[in-house]
Motif scaffolding. Structure first.
Motif, PDB file in Angstrom:
ATOM      1  N   TYR A 117       0.804  -1.222   0.000  1.00 32.30           N
ATOM      2  CA  TYR A 117       0.000   0.000   0.000  1.00 32.30           C
ATOM      3  C   TYR A 117       0.838   1.272   0.000  1.00 32.30           C
ATOM      4  O   TYR A 117       0.295   2.369  -0.174  1.00 32.30           O
ATOM      5  CB  TYR A 117      -0.955   0.006   1.193  1.00 32.30           C
ATOM      6  CG  TYR A 117      -2.046  -1.030   1.055  1.00 32.30           C
ATOM      7  CD1 TYR A 117      -3.160  -0.783   0.271  1.00 32.30           C
ATOM      8  CD2 TYR A 117      -1.945  -2.258   1.691  1.00 32.30           C
ATOM      9  CE1 TYR A 117      -4.155  -1.733   0.124  1.00 32.30           C
ATOM     10  CE2 TYR A 117      -2.928  -3.218   1.547  1.00 32.30           C
ATOM     11  CZ  TYR A 117      -4.034  -2.952   0.765  1.00 32.30           C
ATOM     12  OH  TYR A 117      -5.006  -3.897   0.619  1.00 32.30           O
ATOM     13  N   VAL A 118       2.149   1.154   0.170  1.00 33.16           N
ATOM     14  CA  VAL A 118       3.003   2.337   0.209  1.00 33.16           C
ATOM     15  C   VAL A 118       2.968   3.071  -1.137  1.00 33.16           C
ATOM     16  O   VAL A 118       3.008   4.301  -1.186  1.00 33.16           O
ATOM     17  CB  VAL A 118       4.446   1.976   0.626  1.00 33.16           C
ATOM     18  CG1 VAL A 118       5.371   3.192   0.555  1.00 33.16           C
ATOM     19  CG2 VAL A 118       4.450   1.388   2.044  1.00 33.16           C
ATOM     20  N   ASP A 119       2.847   2.342  -2.237  1.00 32.54           N
ATOM     21  CA  ASP A 119       2.754   2.984  -3.560  1.00 32.54           C
ATOM     22  C   ASP A 119       1.539   3.900  -3.670  1.00 32.54           C
ATOM     23  O   ASP A 119       1.593   4.922  -4.356  1.00 32.54           O
ATOM     24  CB  ASP A 119       2.705   1.940  -4.674  1.00 32.54           C
ATOM     25  CG  ASP A 119       4.069   1.359  -4.999  1.00 32.54           C
ATOM     26  OD1 ASP A 119       5.079   1.950  -4.554  1.00 32.54           O
ATOM     27  OD2 ASP A 119       4.133   0.318  -5.675  1.00 32.54           O
ATOM     28  N   ILE A 120       0.454   3.566  -3.004  1.00 38.02           N
ATOM     29  CA  ILE A 120      -0.738   4.413  -3.030  1.00 38.02           C
ATOM     30  C   ILE A 120      -0.426   5.766  -2.393  1.00 38.02           C
ATOM     31  O   ILE A 120      -0.836   6.815  -2.886  1.00 38.02           O
ATOM     32  CB  ILE A 120      -1.919   3.716  -2.315  1.00 38.02           C
ATOM     33  CG1 ILE A 120      -2.357   2.499  -3.126  1.00 38.02           C
ATOM     34  CG2 ILE A 120      -3.079   4.687  -2.089  1.00 38.02           C
ATOM     35  CD1 ILE A 120      -3.363   1.613  -2.432  1.00 38.02           C
ATOM     36  N   VAL A 121       0.325   5.731  -1.308  1.00 34.78           N
ATOM     37  CA  VAL A 121       0.724   6.970  -0.632  1.00 34.78           C
ATOM     38  C   VAL A 121       1.622   7.793  -1.554  1.00 34.78           C
ATOM     39  O   VAL A 121       1.435   8.999  -1.708  1.00 34.78           O
ATOM     40  CB  VAL A 121       1.434   6.664   0.703  1.00 34.78           C
ATOM     41  CG1 VAL A 121       1.921   7.953   1.360  1.00 34.78           C
ATOM     42  CG2 VAL A 121       0.509   5.900   1.640  1.00 34.78           C
ATOM     43  N   ARG A 122       2.574   7.132  -2.191  1.00 34.85           N
ATOM     44  CA  ARG A 122       3.491   7.824  -3.103  1.00 34.85           C
ATOM     45  C   ARG A 122       2.747   8.462  -4.280  1.00 34.85           C
ATOM     46  O   ARG A 122       3.050   9.592  -4.672  1.00 34.85           O
ATOM     47  CB  ARG A 122       4.561   6.859  -3.613  1.00 34.85           C
ATOM     48  CG  ARG A 122       5.528   6.405  -2.525  1.00 34.85           C
ATOM     49  CD  ARG A 122       6.383   5.210  -2.962  1.00 34.85           C
ATOM     50  NE  ARG A 122       7.096   5.427  -4.198  1.00 34.85           N
ATOM     51  CZ  ARG A 122       8.351   5.875  -4.279  1.00 34.85           C
ATOM     52  NH1 ARG A 122       9.026   6.140  -3.185  1.00 34.85           N
ATOM     53  NH2 ARG A 122       8.922   6.036  -5.449  1.00 34.85           N
ATOM     54  N   LEU A 123       1.782   7.759  -4.831  1.00 32.48           N
ATOM     55  CA  LEU A 123       0.996   8.308  -5.950  1.00 32.48           C
ATOM     56  C   LEU A 123       0.177   9.524  -5.522  1.00 32.48           C
ATOM     57  O   LEU A 123       0.085  10.518  -6.251  1.00 32.48           O
ATOM     58  CB  LEU A 123       0.075   7.233  -6.530  1.00 32.48           C
ATOM     59  CG  LEU A 123       0.761   6.152  -7.360  1.00 32.48           C
ATOM     60  CD1 LEU A 123      -0.205   4.993  -7.627  1.00 32.48           C
ATOM     61  CD2 LEU A 123       1.295   6.731  -8.656  1.00 32.48           C
ATOM     62  N   ASN A 124      -0.408   9.449  -4.342  1.00 33.68           N
ATOM     63  CA  ASN A 124      -1.163  10.592  -3.831  1.00 33.68           C
ATOM     64  C   ASN A 124      -0.242  11.776  -3.560  1.00 33.68           C
ATOM     65  O   ASN A 124      -0.598  12.916  -3.852  1.00 33.68           O
ATOM     66  CB  ASN A 124      -1.935  10.209  -2.563  1.00 33.68           C
ATOM     67  CG  ASN A 124      -3.211   9.481  -2.906  1.00 33.68           C
ATOM     68  OD1 ASN A 124      -4.233  10.097  -3.173  1.00 33.68           O
ATOM     69  ND2 ASN A 124      -3.146   8.159  -2.922  1.00 33.68           N
ATOM     70  N   LEU A 125       0.929  11.509  -3.023  1.00 32.33           N
ATOM     71  CA  LEU A 125       1.907  12.572  -2.792  1.00 32.33           C
ATOM     72  C   LEU A 125       2.268  13.248  -4.107  1.00 32.33           C
ATOM     73  O   LEU A 125       2.302  14.475  -4.196  1.00 32.33           O
ATOM     74  CB  LEU A 125       3.164  12.012  -2.121  1.00 32.33           C
ATOM     75  CG  LEU A 125       4.364  12.964  -2.062  1.00 32.33           C
ATOM     76  CD1 LEU A 125       4.037  14.225  -1.290  1.00 32.33           C
ATOM     77  CD2 LEU A 125       5.565  12.254  -1.475  1.00 32.33           C
TER      78      LEU A 125
END
Length: 147
Positions: free
Chosen positions: A18-26
C-alpha cells in the motif's frame, strides 16, 4: 492561492503493497502545488521511509492501519504518517547520526537520516501505547525565488 490549510487524509493497511498508493497521492498533491520533479522524488523517498517504519515495526507483521495526512498550505506541504502500533523507541538514537561516521549506522538505521536530509523539518512523536507519528514538512520555493 490557498488561504487555509487543506487536508487530504488516507487510511490504509500497514502493508508494503500500500506504500505505492501513498506515493501516488503525494505526487498528485505536490505537483498540483508546484513542486519540481526532483523535490517530489525527494519527498517520495522520505514518505516511503516513514510508511516503511509503520509497516516493519509498528505491528511486527500483524494487522494494523496507518494514516497519512497531507496538509496543503500556501508555502509548504506537511505529511504526517501515523500508526497505532508499538512505538519505535530508538528514534532518538537514529537522529544523532550527524555526529557519527556513516559506517557506524545500524542496518536499517538510515531511514530517519534520509527523512531529515530530504525534508525541511521532521519530527517524531512516540505516544506511549498509542503508536508513532512522523511529521515531515517541505517548503515550496516559488519559481522566481529559485536560483
Amino acid at each position: 492561492m490557498i488561504d487555509e490549510v487543506q487536508k487530504i487524509v488516507i487510511s490504509l493497511p500497514a502493508h508494503a503493497e500500500y506504500v505505492d498508493i501513498v506515493r501516488l497521492n503525494l505526487y498528485g498533491v505536490a505537483s498540483k502545488m508546484g513542486f519540481s520533479y526532483e523535490e517530489i522524488e525527494d519527498m517520495k523517498v522520505a514518505v516511503s521511509e516513514a510508511c516503511n517504519n509503520s509497516v516493519l515495526y509498528a505491528y511486527k507483521g500483524g494487522a494494523g492501519m496507518m494514516e497519512v495526512v497531507f496538509e496543503v498550505q500556501n508555502d509548504a506541504l506537511s505529511i504526517t504518517v501515523k500508526d497505532e502500533g508499538e512505538s519505535f523507541e530508538s528514534w532518538g538514537e537514529r537522529s544523532a547520526l550527524h555526529d557519527k561516521d556513516l559506517s557506524d549506522a545500524q542496518i536499517g538505521g538510515l531511514g530517519f537520516y534520509l527523512m531529515q536530509a530530504l525534508m525541511d523539518d521532521v519530527s517524531v512523536v512516540n505516544e506511549a501505547g498509542k503508536g508513532t507519528k512522523v511529521v515531515m514538512t517541505r517548503r515550496l520555493v516559488k519559481s522566481e525565488e529559485r536560483v
